[in-house]
Motif scaffolding. Sequence first.
Motif, mmCIF file in Angstrom:
data_model
loop_
_atom_site.group_PDB
_atom_site.id
_atom_site.type_symbol
_atom_site.label_atom_id
_atom_site.label_comp_id
_atom_site.label_asym_id
_atom_site.label_seq_id
_atom_site.Cartn_x
_atom_site.Cartn_y
_atom_site.Cartn_z
ATOM 1 N N MET A 68 0.805 -1.370 0.042
ATOM 2 C CA MET A 68 0.025 -0.040 -0.049
ATOM 3 C C MET A 68 0.755 1.266 -0.083
ATOM 4 O O MET A 68 0.477 2.195 -0.769
ATOM 5 C CB MET A 68 -0.909 -0.003 1.320
ATOM 6 N N LEU A 69 1.818 1.382 0.828
ATOM 7 C CA LEU A 69 2.706 2.472 0.892
ATOM 8 C C LEU A 69 3.282 2.615 -0.363
ATOM 9 O O LEU A 69 3.724 3.807 -0.844
ATOM 10 C CB LEU A 69 3.875 2.186 1.952
ATOM 11 N N LEU A 70 4.074 1.631 -0.983
ATOM 12 C CA LEU A 70 4.480 1.595 -2.486
ATOM 13 C C LEU A 70 3.465 2.155 -3.334
ATOM 14 O O LEU A 70 4.040 3.133 -4.298
ATOM 15 C CB LEU A 70 5.064 0.199 -2.826
ATOM 16 N N VAL B 244 4.152 5.664 -5.674
ATOM 17 C CA VAL B 244 4.406 5.550 -7.089
ATOM 18 C C VAL B 244 3.339 6.512 -7.430
ATOM 19 O O VAL B 244 3.630 7.327 -8.450
ATOM 20 C CB VAL B 244 4.338 4.097 -7.421
ATOM 21 N N SER B 245 2.292 6.639 -6.930
ATOM 22 C CA SER B 245 1.234 7.486 -7.375
ATOM 23 C C SER B 245 1.710 9.257 -7.241
ATOM 24 O O SER B 245 1.621 9.704 -8.040
ATOM 25 C CB SER B 245 0.084 7.437 -6.605
ATOM 26 N N ARG B 246 2.381 9.210 -5.896
ATOM 27 C CA ARG B 246 2.978 10.562 -5.792
ATOM 28 C C ARG B 246 3.927 11.018 -6.844
ATOM 29 O O ARG B 246 3.948 12.029 -7.552
ATOM 30 C CB ARG B 246 3.256 10.888 -4.469
ATOM 31 N N TRP B 247 4.665 9.789 -6.865
ATOM 32 C CA TRP B 247 5.730 10.246 -8.054
ATOM 33 C C TRP B 247 5.484 10.566 -9.599
ATOM 34 O O TRP B 247 5.894 11.377 -10.291
ATOM 35 C CB TRP B 247 6.800 9.047 -8.071
ATOM 36 N N MET B 248 4.290 10.022 -9.679
ATOM 37 C CA MET B 248 3.605 10.020 -11.177
ATOM 38 C C MET B 248 2.977 11.425 -11.175
ATOM 39 O O MET B 248 2.760 12.044 -12.433
ATOM 40 C CB MET B 248 2.882 9.001 -11.548
#
Length: 71
Positions: free
Chosen positions: A1-3, A7-11
């Motif tokens: 979940m944290l990953l 990844v969502s924030r990075w994108m």
Amino acid sequence: MLLGLLVSRWMTRPVEALTEGARRVAEGALESQVTVEASGEVGELVRTFNRMTSELKATTERLRVGSARSP
């Protein structure tokens, strides 16, 4: 979940930066550049946005100079 969140924030960060840059250009800040690190298609979009705003500013300046010379 944290990953997934990371990844969502990075994108989404580059897209948010582009959105803010587009708002600034729409308000007349033609010197706006997006300074976010991105790769792939999003990176290409960022580079294209920056090139577009540079060319838009240069074209606007040429038009101003040309209209100032006209009687």
